[in-house]
Design a protein around this motif. Structure first.
Motif, mmCIF file in Angstrom:
data_model
loop_
_atom_site.group_PDB
_atom_site.id
_atom_site.type_symbol
_atom_site.label_atom_id
_atom_site.label_comp_id
_atom_site.label_asym_id
_atom_site.label_seq_id
_atom_site.Cartn_x
_atom_site.Cartn_y
_atom_site.Cartn_z
ATOM 1 N N ARG A 17 37.305 45.623 39.058
ATOM 2 C CA ARG A 17 36.070 45.861 39.114
ATOM 3 C C ARG A 17 34.946 45.100 40.044
ATOM 4 N N VAL A 37 40.178 48.906 44.571
ATOM 5 C CA VAL A 37 39.347 49.039 43.581
ATOM 6 C C VAL A 37 38.931 50.648 43.309
ATOM 7 N N THR A 84 35.763 41.286 43.997
ATOM 8 C CA THR A 84 36.360 42.334 42.997
ATOM 9 C C THR A 84 36.993 41.255 41.988
#
Length: 291
Positions: free
Chosen positions: A88, A54, A84
């Motif tokens: 995102r 991420v 996640t």
């Protein structure tokens, strides 16, 4: 409350000084020389999110959005369970996952990424699973309280069976106690839950290495590196595994990569010595053949 020095944080969480500085520069963590166990937990969560590839920008934007969306939520990484979704950060609450940037819930039974509008201001602060996880982190470093740490992490798994980080931490407790079968079981479970969790493959590689299954360890370390190419410790341990397998030329590549990623770390000196030794041995072989 117990305080941890910066060097302790690097040792406990198996991260490099370069990684920690990078996360501070990215605005994910406050720079400090002393850490509480809650600070330690926050660093650990950032580490785990980065291990899942991420981007720092995505983490920072999600944290800022979460603070705006939920009144009274000061630190989302500590007060909510981060997950996640497609690169995102989302946060889980009451069986649902929420995208804080969009202000929407993702139904647990819906396809990944399907969003359902909701008023996220109904969400309150800490979750039970997060509280037990924080307790486990606080307890696991003291050998006298490791049974309590195990109990705390098991409670997390009762609440959230697919909590990969809890499996990782359980595996680490068992690994440090020399209970390698249990450690391996939890590391493999973490991999099963999240096949892109580089840290899980790294830790699995460690227990496979420790139990003499070097070929399997190499595969695990290589997978960790594929998922996180700048994972310095994975390069270091893979190089060690190749050395044990009498494959110094294969080790050389990873010694070199390690020194580039962590040039000033405590193990960089050893890595450079291994590089020099391998090159010297190769030079002597060339001289011998030419005679």
């Amino acid at each position: 409350m117990h305080r941890y020095h910066r060097a302790d944080v690097l040792r406990i969480l198996h991260i490099s000084a370069k990684q920690l500085i990078g996360w501070e520069k990215a605005g994910l963590l406050a720079s400090s020389e002393m850490y509480s166990f809650f600070d330690l937990l926050q660093v650990k969560k950032v580490r785990d999110l980065r291990a899942q590839k991420v981007r720092p920008t995505a983490i920072r934007e999600s944290l800022q959005a979460m603070q705006k969306q939920v009144a009274g939520l000061e630190n989302p990484l500590l007060e909510a369970s981060a997950i996640t979704v497609r690169g995102r950060v989302a946060f889980r609450h009451e069986g649902m996952s929420m995208d804080p940037i969009g202000g929407q819930y993702m139904m647990e039974f819906a396809p990944v990424g399907q969003l359902v509008s909701a008023n996220v201001r109904r969400m309150y602060s800490a979750q039970t699973a997060s509280e037990f996880f924080a307790r486990g982190v606080a307890l696991e470093e003291d050998p006298n309280s490791q049974d309590e740490a195990i109990a705390a992490y098991m409670k997390v798994l009762e609440i959230e069976p697919n909590h990969a980080a809890a499996h990782i931490n359980l595996g680490t407790v068992y690994y440090n106690r020399g209970e390698f079968d249990d450690a391996e079981m939890h590391y493999r479970k973490a991999v099963e839950i999240d096949s892109r969790y580089a840290l899980a493959y790294f830790d699995l590689g460690n227990v496979l290495d420790e139990t003499g299954r070097l070929d399997e360890a190499v595969r695990a370390y290589r997978t960790a590196i594929i998922l996180a190419p700048t994972y310095a410790d994975a390069h270091y341990n893979l190089a060690l595994a190749f050395e044990k397998l009498k494959m110094p030329r294969k080790a050389l590549k990873h010694w070199r990569t390690y020194t580039k990623l962590d040039a000033n770390g405590p193990w960089a000196i050893h890595a450079r010595k291994q590089i020099a030794r391998t090159l010297e041995n190769d030079r002597l072989k060339v001289v011998y053949r030419s005679q």
